[in-house]
Motif scaffolding. Structure first.
Motif, PDB file in Angstrom:
ATOM      1  N   ILE A 100      -8.330  -1.659   3.247  1.00 28.05           N
ATOM      2  CA  ILE A 100      -7.579  -0.399   3.159  1.00 28.05           C
ATOM      3  C   ILE A 100      -6.172  -0.648   2.623  1.00 28.05           C
ATOM      4  O   ILE A 100      -5.706   0.031   1.695  1.00 28.05           O
ATOM      5  CB  ILE A 100      -7.525   0.291   4.532  1.00 28.05           C
ATOM      6  N   GLY A 101      -5.479  -1.622   3.198  1.00 27.60           N
ATOM      7  CA  GLY A 101      -4.109  -1.890   2.777  1.00 27.60           C
ATOM      8  C   GLY A 101      -4.020  -2.392   1.350  1.00 27.60           C
ATOM      9  O   GLY A 101      -3.122  -2.001   0.595  1.00 27.60           O
ATOM     10  N   ALA A 102      -4.959  -3.284   0.953  1.00 30.42           N
ATOM     11  CA  ALA A 102      -4.928  -3.815  -0.409  1.00 30.42           C
ATOM     12  C   ALA A 102      -5.242  -2.735  -1.432  1.00 30.42           C
ATOM     13  O   ALA A 102      -4.609  -2.666  -2.497  1.00 30.42           O
ATOM     14  CB  ALA A 102      -5.925  -4.967  -0.534  1.00 30.42           C
ATOM     15  N   ALA A 103      -6.222  -1.875  -1.127  1.00 32.33           N
ATOM     16  CA  ALA A 103      -6.555  -0.790  -2.060  1.00 32.33           C
ATOM     17  C   ALA A 103      -5.365   0.144  -2.254  1.00 32.33           C
ATOM     18  O   ALA A 103      -5.025   0.519  -3.389  1.00 32.33           O
ATOM     19  CB  ALA A 103      -7.764  -0.014  -1.542  1.00 32.33           C
ATOM     20  N   ALA A 104      -4.707   0.531  -1.153  1.00 35.72           N
ATOM     21  CA  ALA A 104      -3.528   1.396  -1.271  1.00 35.72           C
ATOM     22  C   ALA A 104      -2.401   0.683  -2.001  1.00 35.72           C
ATOM     23  O   ALA A 104      -1.694   1.287  -2.827  1.00 35.72           O
ATOM     24  CB  ALA A 104      -3.073   1.835   0.124  1.00 35.72           C
ATOM     25  N   GLY A 105      -2.207  -0.610  -1.728  1.00 31.31           N
ATOM     26  CA  GLY A 105      -1.148  -1.362  -2.403  1.00 31.31           C
ATOM     27  C   GLY A 105      -1.376  -1.476  -3.892  1.00 31.31           C
ATOM     28  O   GLY A 105      -0.430  -1.381  -4.688  1.00 31.31           O
ATOM     29  N   ILE A 106      -2.630  -1.668  -4.291  1.00 33.14           N
ATOM     30  CA  ILE A 106      -2.936  -1.760  -5.722  1.00 33.14           C
ATOM     31  C   ILE A 106      -2.677  -0.425  -6.411  1.00 33.14           C
ATOM     32  O   ILE A 106      -2.073  -0.378  -7.490  1.00 33.14           O
ATOM     33  CB  ILE A 106      -4.399  -2.210  -5.907  1.00 33.14           C
ATOM     34  N   VAL A 107      -3.102   0.660  -5.790  1.00 33.82           N
ATOM     35  CA  VAL A 107      -2.926   1.985  -6.406  1.00 33.82           C
ATOM     36  C   VAL A 107      -1.449   2.327  -6.536  1.00 33.82           C
ATOM     37  O   VAL A 107      -0.958   2.676  -7.632  1.00 33.82           O
ATOM     38  CB  VAL A 107      -3.671   3.060  -5.584  1.00 33.82           C
ATOM     39  N   PHE A 108      -0.700   2.230  -5.436  1.00 36.41           N
ATOM     40  CA  PHE A 108       0.718   2.591  -5.486  1.00 36.41           C
ATOM     41  C   PHE A 108       1.522   1.591  -6.309  1.00 36.41           C
ATOM     42  O   PHE A 108       2.491   1.974  -6.984  1.00 36.41           O
ATOM     43  CB  PHE A 108       1.279   2.688  -4.066  1.00 36.41           C
ATOM     44  N   GLY A 109       1.145   0.312  -6.273  1.00 33.93           N
ATOM     45  CA  GLY A 109       1.840  -0.669  -7.101  1.00 33.93           C
ATOM     46  C   GLY A 109       1.626  -0.429  -8.576  1.00 33.93           C
ATOM     47  O   GLY A 109       2.553  -0.560  -9.377  1.00 33.93           O
ATOM     48  N   ALA A 110       0.387  -0.059  -8.946  1.00 36.75           N
ATOM     49  CA  ALA A 110       0.106   0.250 -10.348  1.00 36.75           C
ATOM     50  C   ALA A 110       0.874   1.485 -10.804  1.00 36.75           C
ATOM     51  O   ALA A 110       1.412   1.528 -11.922  1.00 36.75           O
ATOM     52  CB  ALA A 110      -1.396   0.441 -10.544  1.00 36.75           C
ATOM     53  N   LEU A 111       0.930   2.501  -9.958  1.00 40.35           N
ATOM     54  CA  LEU A 111       1.684   3.707 -10.311  1.00 40.35           C
ATOM     55  C   LEU A 111       3.167   3.399 -10.466  1.00 40.35           C
ATOM     56  O   LEU A 111       3.809   3.805 -11.441  1.00 40.35           O
ATOM     57  CB  LEU A 111       1.485   4.780  -9.244  1.00 40.35           C
ATOM     58  N   SER A 112       3.714   2.676  -9.503  1.00 41.75           N
ATOM     59  CA  SER A 112       5.145   2.382  -9.529  1.00 41.75           C
ATOM     60  C   SER A 112       5.510   1.459 -10.674  1.00 41.75           C
ATOM     61  O   SER A 112       6.598   1.560 -11.242  1.00 41.75           O
ATOM     62  CB  SER A 112       5.560   1.755  -8.200  1.00 41.75           C
ATOM     63  N   GLY A 113       4.598   0.535 -11.017  1.00 38.58           N
ATOM     64  CA  GLY A 113       4.911  -0.414 -12.074  1.00 38.58           C
ATOM     65  C   GLY A 113       4.726   0.129 -13.471  1.00 38.58           C
ATOM     66  O   GLY A 113       5.419  -0.298 -14.392  1.00 38.58           O
ATOM     67  N   SER A 114       3.817   1.079 -13.644  1.00 38.04           N
ATOM     68  CA  SER A 114       3.486   1.538 -14.993  1.00 38.04           C
ATOM     69  C   SER A 114       4.093   2.887 -15.356  1.00 38.04           C
ATOM     70  O   SER A 114       4.188   3.220 -16.544  1.00 38.04           O
ATOM     71  CB  SER A 114       1.964   1.616 -15.152  1.00 38.04           C
ATOM     72  N   ILE A 115       4.489   3.681 -14.356  1.00 37.95           N
ATOM     73  CA  ILE A 115       5.049   5.006 -14.633  1.00 37.95           C
ATOM     74  C   ILE A 115       6.464   5.068 -14.066  1.00 37.95           C
ATOM     75  O   ILE A 115       6.656   4.949 -12.844  1.00 37.95           O
ATOM     76  CB  ILE A 115       4.169   6.123 -14.015  1.00 37.95           C
ATOM     77  N   ARG A 116       7.439   5.268 -14.935  1.00 35.03           N
ATOM     78  CA  ARG A 116       8.837   5.221 -14.504  1.00 35.03           C
ATOM     79  C   ARG A 116       9.162   6.319 -13.489  1.00 35.03           C
ATOM     80  O   ARG A 116       9.842   6.066 -12.489  1.00 35.03           O
ATOM     81  CB  ARG A 116       9.760   5.344 -15.725  1.00 35.03           C
ATOM     82  N   THR A 117       8.671   7.513 -13.726  1.00 40.11           N
ATOM     83  CA  THR A 117       8.947   8.612 -12.793  1.00 40.11           C
ATOM     84  C   THR A 117       8.378   8.323 -11.411  1.00 40.11           C
ATOM     85  O   THR A 117       9.022   8.578 -10.389  1.00 40.11           O
ATOM     86  CB  THR A 117       8.353   9.925 -13.335  1.00 40.11           C
ATOM     87  N   ALA A 118       7.154   7.789 -11.375  1.00 41.17           N
ATOM     88  CA  ALA A 118       6.545   7.436 -10.086  1.00 41.17           C
ATOM     89  C   ALA A 118       7.342   6.347  -9.394  1.00 41.17           C
ATOM     90  O   ALA A 118       7.477   6.362  -8.164  1.00 41.17           O
ATOM     91  CB  ALA A 118       5.104   6.982 -10.305  1.00 41.17           C
ATOM     92  N   ARG A 119       7.870   5.406 -10.158  1.00 42.31           N
ATOM     93  CA  ARG A 119       8.679   4.336  -9.557  1.00 42.31           C
ATOM     94  C   ARG A 119       9.936   4.896  -8.922  1.00 42.31           C
ATOM     95  O   ARG A 119      10.291   4.533  -7.798  1.00 42.31           O
ATOM     96  CB  ARG A 119       9.021   3.292 -10.624  1.00 42.31           C
ATOM     97  N   TYR A 120      10.631   5.782  -9.624  1.00 40.03           N
ATOM     98  CA  TYR A 120      11.840   6.386  -9.068  1.00 40.03           C
ATOM     99  C   TYR A 120      11.526   7.255  -7.855  1.00 40.03           C
ATOM    100  O   TYR A 120      12.339   7.375  -6.936  1.00 40.03           O
ATOM    101  CB  TYR A 120      12.550   7.226 -10.129  1.00 40.03           C
ATOM    102  N   LEU A 121      10.330   7.836  -7.842  1.00 42.74           N
ATOM    103  CA  LEU A 121       9.957   8.711  -6.747  1.00 42.74           C
ATOM    104  C   LEU A 121       9.476   7.937  -5.516  1.00 42.74           C
ATOM    105  O   LEU A 121       9.852   8.259  -4.380  1.00 42.74           O
ATOM    106  CB  LEU A 121       8.846   9.667  -7.223  1.00 42.74           C
ATOM    107  N   LEU A 122       8.659   6.893  -5.726  1.00 39.36           N
ATOM    108  CA  LEU A 122       7.992   6.209  -4.615  1.00 39.36           C
ATOM    109  C   LEU A 122       8.758   5.002  -4.092  1.00 39.36           C
ATOM    110  O   LEU A 122       8.815   4.776  -2.875  1.00 39.36           O
ATOM    111  CB  LEU A 122       6.593   5.753  -5.062  1.00 39.36           C
TER     112      LEU A 122
END
Length: 285
Positions: A100-122
């Protein structure tokens, strides 16, 4: 004639190199056996020294029992089946929490790393939550999820999430810009760019993040099993502390160490084919 001479010289050079260095598979096989034995040297040496110190009366061995007593405790727990019950309970919680933790970490890490707006938001919120001590989550999870398995798994998932999130986001942000520009030059689509360039560049650091998350999962399961558990290696620790059994405490700690090492090794060997293409110094030593 010149071309033939060069070909013969090149063949001789390759033959000399082959004689000078054994095949890579053979070297890796010999090195693996040697490292496996070498890894046992330090703990075995420490155990033998402490056993000798207690045997000859240099140390009492009351608070830190000799290895023979610890092994006897492990064997006794194993013969009754109690040890395997606790090992399975701990392992099940770690596996579910890790997934559970790894799946959530991969999803949120990918969003934060690849999308600038998501990074500033999350990222600011997640970084603030990362600073909260693990034990601070315990009363909240008990209040929300009760004292049974759900709260324990949630605590482990939180421990796994943050190193995986940081590793994935950091790996994506550290991809060489020139590699991405090469993909744009060849007019790769977003999907092909991610599959052919970003994924191979991110994968080694992502696997390290997963290993870190797994290690923290085993650390957090101890705090999770302090929450009214009746099974698990953490329960053995608490029971040994309450009953004044240092041999049981150390037996549980050793069981934790062995279980964590086995899980980490399985993760490493299971994911090794994903990075087989790497030609690193480690593969040559």
């Amino acid at each position: 004639m010149t071309g033939q001479a060069e070909s013969q010289a090149w063949s001789s050079l390759k033959g000399a190199a082959a004689l000078a260095a054994p095949p890579l598979a053979e070297r890796k096989r010999r090195t693996f056996d040697w490292r496996l034995l070498l890894g046992f040297l330090l703990p075995v040496l420490i155990a033998l020294l402490w056993e000798a110190a207690v045997h000859f009366g240099i140390a009492q061995g009351r608070l830190v029992p000799p290895p023979s007593r610890i092994v006897a405790t492990l064997l006794a727990l194993s013969e009754t089946g109690e040890l395997w019950t606790h090992v399975w309970a701990t392992l099940w919680r770690v596996i579910v929490g890790f997934v559970i933790g790894a799946a959530a970490g991969i999803v949120f890490g990918a969003l934060s790393g690849s999308i600038r707006t998501a990074r500033y938001l999350l990222d600011p919120t997640l970084q603030a939550l990362r600073a909260i001590p693990s034990i601070a989550w315990v009363p909240l999870f008990i209040l929300w999820l009760g004292i049974f398995e759900a709260s324990k798994v949630a605590l482990i998932a939180v421990g796994v999430f943050f190193p995986v999130y940081l590793g994935i986001a950091g790996a994506i942000l550290s991809v060489d810009r020139k590699l991405v520009e090469v993909g744009h030059v060849f007019r790769l689509s977003r999907l092909k760019l991610a599959r052919r360039i970003l994924l191979p560049a991110v994968l080694p650091e992502a696997l390290i993040a997963l290993r870190s998350g797994l290690g923290l999962g085993f650390m957090f399961v101890v705090a999770a099993e302090f929450m009214g558990a009746s099974e698990g290696l953490g329960y053995l620790l608490v029971d040994g502390q309450q009953m004044g059994k240092p041999d049981q405490i150390l037996a549980a700690i050793i069981a934790f160490a062995l279980l964590g090492k086995i899980a980490d090794s399985l993760l490493v060997y299971g994911t090794r084919p994903l990075v087989r293409w790497q030609d690193t110094v480690r593969e040559r030593l």
